[in-house]
Scaffold this motif. Structure first.
Motif, PDB file in Angstrom:
ATOM      1  N   LYS A 132      31.497  28.686  35.586  1.00  0.00           N
ATOM      2  CA  LYS A 132      31.814  29.331  36.738  1.00  0.00           C
ATOM      3  C   LYS A 132      33.541  29.703  36.809  1.00  0.00           C
ATOM      4  CE  LYS A 132      27.996  27.530  39.440  1.00  0.00           C
ATOM      5  NZ  LYS A 132      27.772  26.570  40.407  1.00  0.00           N
ATOM      6  N   GLU A 133      34.151  28.349  36.181  1.00  0.00           N
ATOM      7  CA  GLU A 133      35.488  28.816  36.402  1.00  0.00           C
ATOM      8  C   GLU A 133      36.049  29.450  35.320  1.00  0.00           C
ATOM      9  OE1 GLU A 133      37.597  25.019  35.506  1.00  0.00           O
ATOM     10  OE2 GLU A 133      36.735  23.867  37.294  1.00  0.00           O
ATOM     11  N   MET A 134      35.367  29.564  34.078  1.00  0.00           N
ATOM     12  CA  MET A 134      35.737  30.502  33.057  1.00  0.00           C
ATOM     13  C   MET A 134      35.707  32.029  33.407  1.00  0.00           C
ATOM     14  SD  MET A 134      33.814  31.029  29.656  1.00  0.00           S
ATOM     15  CE  MET A 134      32.180  31.858  30.192  1.00  0.00           C
ATOM     16  N   VAL A 135      34.531  32.372  33.925  1.00  0.00           N
ATOM     17  CA  VAL A 135      34.330  33.658  34.616  1.00  0.00           C
ATOM     18  C   VAL A 135      35.321  34.217  35.708  1.00  0.00           C
ATOM     19  CG1 VAL A 135      32.461  35.194  35.643  1.00  0.00           C
ATOM     20  CG2 VAL A 135      31.843  33.403  34.165  1.00  0.00           C
ATOM     21  N   ASN A 136      35.602  33.296  36.392  1.00  0.00           N
ATOM     22  CA  ASN A 136      36.338  33.610  37.423  1.00  0.00           C
ATOM     23  C   ASN A 136      37.842  33.893  36.974  1.00  0.00           C
ATOM     24  OD1 ASN A 136      34.860  33.659  39.873  1.00  0.00           O
ATOM     25  ND2 ASN A 136      35.133  31.225  40.041  1.00  0.00           N
ATOM     26  N   LYS A 137      38.367  33.158  36.121  1.00  0.00           N
ATOM     27  CA  LYS A 137      39.467  33.241  35.517  1.00  0.00           C
ATOM     28  C   LYS A 137      39.668  34.360  34.700  1.00  0.00           C
ATOM     29  CE  LYS A 137      43.215  30.410  32.972  1.00  0.00           C
ATOM     30  NZ  LYS A 137      43.395  29.141  32.283  1.00  0.00           N
ATOM     31  N   ALA A 138      38.589  34.549  33.895  1.00  0.00           N
ATOM     32  CA  ALA A 138      38.574  35.716  32.889  1.00  0.00           C
ATOM     33  C   ALA A 138      38.510  37.078  33.600  1.00  0.00           C
ATOM     34  CB  ALA A 138      37.182  35.875  32.246  1.00  0.00           C
ATOM     35  N   ARG A 140      39.850  37.529  36.629  1.00  0.00           N
ATOM     36  CA  ARG A 140      41.554  37.594  37.306  1.00  0.00           C
ATOM     37  C   ARG A 140      42.238  38.357  36.130  1.00  0.00           C
ATOM     38  NH1 ARG A 140      40.228  32.854  39.792  1.00  0.00           N
ATOM     39  NH2 ARG A 140      41.577  31.558  38.422  1.00  0.00           N
ATOM     40  N   ALA A 141      42.095  37.750  34.886  1.00  0.00           N
ATOM     41  CA  ALA A 141      42.998  37.958  33.820  1.00  0.00           C
ATOM     42  C   ALA A 141      42.763  39.579  33.369  1.00  0.00           C
ATOM     43  CB  ALA A 141      42.751  37.317  32.622  1.00  0.00           C
ATOM     44  N   ALA A 142      41.393  39.963  33.449  1.00  0.00           N
ATOM     45  CA  ALA A 142      40.996  41.293  32.927  1.00  0.00           C
ATOM     46  C   ALA A 142      41.596  42.242  33.953  1.00  0.00           C
ATOM     47  CB  ALA A 142      39.633  41.294  32.964  1.00  0.00           C
ATOM     48  N   SER A 143      41.297  42.074  35.123  1.00  0.00           N
ATOM     49  CA  SER A 143      41.787  42.953  36.587  1.00  0.00           C
ATOM     50  C   SER A 143      43.260  43.214  36.514  1.00  0.00           C
ATOM     51  CB  SER A 143      41.304  42.472  37.943  1.00  0.00           C
ATOM     52  OG  SER A 143      41.971  41.185  38.076  1.00  0.00           O
ATOM     53  N   ALA A 144      44.154  42.651  35.747  1.00  0.00           N
ATOM     54  CA  ALA A 144      45.588  42.744  35.918  1.00  0.00           C
ATOM     55  C   ALA A 144      46.132  43.739  34.712  1.00  0.00           C
ATOM     56  CB  ALA A 144      46.217  41.500  35.741  1.00  0.00           C
ATOM     57  N   VAL A 145      45.245  44.303  33.701  1.00  0.00           N
ATOM     58  CA  VAL A 145      45.489  45.067  32.569  1.00  0.00           C
ATOM     59  C   VAL A 145      45.930  46.310  33.237  1.00  0.00           C
ATOM     60  CG1 VAL A 145      44.974  46.038  30.580  1.00  0.00           C
ATOM     61  CG2 VAL A 145      43.941  43.643  31.205  1.00  0.00           C
ATOM     62  N   LYS A 146      47.232  47.005  32.871  1.00  0.00           N
ATOM     63  CA  LYS A 146      47.709  47.917  33.121  1.00  0.00           C
ATOM     64  C   LYS A 146      48.376  48.460  32.006  1.00  0.00           C
ATOM     65  CE  LYS A 146      50.608  50.426  36.421  1.00  0.00           C
ATOM     66  NZ  LYS A 146      51.385  50.301  37.758  1.00  0.00           N
ATOM     67  N   CYS A 153      41.969  55.580  28.402  1.00  0.00           N
ATOM     68  CA  CYS A 153      41.689  54.097  28.708  1.00  0.00           C
ATOM     69  C   CYS A 153      41.112  53.101  27.610  1.00  0.00           C
ATOM     70  CB  CYS A 153      40.870  53.885  29.951  1.00  0.00           C
ATOM     71  SG  CYS A 153      41.575  54.830  31.463  1.00  0.00           S
ATOM     72  N   THR A 154      41.334  53.576  26.352  1.00  0.00           N
ATOM     73  CA  THR A 154      40.827  52.953  25.181  1.00  0.00           C
ATOM     74  C   THR A 154      41.466  51.495  25.102  1.00  0.00           C
ATOM     75  OG1 THR A 154      41.909  53.957  23.786  1.00  0.00           O
ATOM     76  CG2 THR A 154      39.532  54.681  23.939  1.00  0.00           C
ATOM     77  N   ARG A 155      42.911  51.685  25.313  1.00  0.00           N
ATOM     78  CA  ARG A 155      43.853  50.342  25.138  1.00  0.00           C
ATOM     79  C   ARG A 155      43.645  49.280  26.239  1.00  0.00           C
ATOM     80  NH1 ARG A 155      49.265  52.859  24.637  1.00  0.00           N
ATOM     81  NH2 ARG A 155      50.050  50.495  24.425  1.00  0.00           N
ATOM     82  N   VAL A 156      43.351  50.005  27.475  1.00  0.00           N
ATOM     83  CA  VAL A 156      43.102  48.989  28.506  1.00  0.00           C
ATOM     84  C   VAL A 156      41.892  48.179  28.283  1.00  0.00           C
ATOM     85  CG1 VAL A 156      42.329  49.177  30.983  1.00  0.00           C
ATOM     86  CG2 VAL A 156      44.554  49.938  30.303  1.00  0.00           C
ATOM     87  N   LYS A 161      38.929  42.963  27.195  1.00  0.00           N
ATOM     88  CA  LYS A 161      38.134  42.210  26.088  1.00  0.00           C
ATOM     89  C   LYS A 161      38.937  41.264  25.579  1.00  0.00           C
ATOM     90  CE  LYS A 161      34.910  42.700  22.539  1.00  0.00           C
ATOM     91  NZ  LYS A 161      35.384  41.574  21.831  1.00  0.00           N
ATOM     92  N   ARG A 162      40.301  41.420  24.997  1.00  0.00           N
ATOM     93  CA  ARG A 162      41.008  40.376  24.311  1.00  0.00           C
ATOM     94  C   ARG A 162      41.206  39.215  25.357  1.00  0.00           C
ATOM     95  NH1 ARG A 162      45.546  38.204  23.812  1.00  0.00           N
ATOM     96  NH2 ARG A 162      46.367  39.533  25.760  1.00  0.00           N
TER      97      ARG A 162
END
Length: 201
Positions: A132-138, A140-146, A153-156, A161-162
């Motif tokens: 559960k911690e892993m999914v929440n942290k992932a 948050r990290a993905a939603s910050a990509v800009k 939007c291929t690089r985003v 994913k990275r």
């Protein structure tokens, strides 16, 4: 993006794939299943688990198991030739597998079994908590990509994913380290087994 992981009271293993729709936030669905065992002694119950427990690898069996998949959905937004993550949704599908005694137990053995099972369940739920911690942290990290200059939007999507994969790797290392501590000689799992099979305890 779907992630599949197995965390056993005996081992840990992984695999992954990928897809793409919309939404925001994370949610968890939990399923519990069991396999039946019987026996008149703690050792007989342990042997039944060795025969009938969830598979780990080609030949080994686990006492219990935590498995999960993660389904990811991404929504992107374009602006002036750039792109950002607009929505990130992660759904964690957790499945716990436990032994279930179907034979009558003498009072002393029933007490030892209850203590054993409580320890096994606590171990598996620790695996689930880390997932559960892993999914929440992932999320948050993905939603910050800009990213600027990304009109398709291929690089985003690639960067999201990275970041998710990097967090998966870090948490898989934590899951493995947790199992190594729990399964070491004289560790928690060995203590649970010793108490189950020792009629004098």
């Amino acid at each position: 993006m779907r992630r599949t992981v197995l965390a056993c009271i005996s081992a840990f293993c992984t695999s992954a794939t990928l897809t793409n729709p919309a939404a925001a936030g994370t949610r968890v669905e939990v399923r519990t299943q069991s396999y039946d065992i019987s026996g008149e002694t703690g050792r007989a119950l342990l042997e039944a688990m060795d025969r009938k427990g969830p598979k780990h690898g080609f030949t080994a069996r686990a006492i219990a198991q935590t498995s999960y998949t993660v389904d990811w959905q991404f929504t992107t937004a374009q602006n002036d030739g750039g792109c950002r993550m607009k929505g990130v949704s992660g759904k964690l599908n957790l499945t716990y597998t436990y032994p279930r005694v179907v034979s009558p137990l003498a009072p002393a053995l029933r007490k030892r079994w209850s203590r054993f099972f409580a320890g096994v369940r606590a171990h598996e739920q620790d695996h689930g908590r880390m997932a559960k911690e892993m999914v929440n942290k992932a999320a948050r990290a993905a939603s910050a990509v800009k990213i600027a200059n990304d009109p398709l939007c291929t690089r985003v999507k690639r960067e999201a994913k990275r970041r998710i994969d990097a967090i998966y790797a870090a948490y898989e290392a934590r899951q493995i380290a947790f199992d190594l501590r729990e399964h070491r000689k004289g560790g928690h799992v060995e203590a649970l087994v010793v108490r189950l099979v020792s009629s004098g305890i």
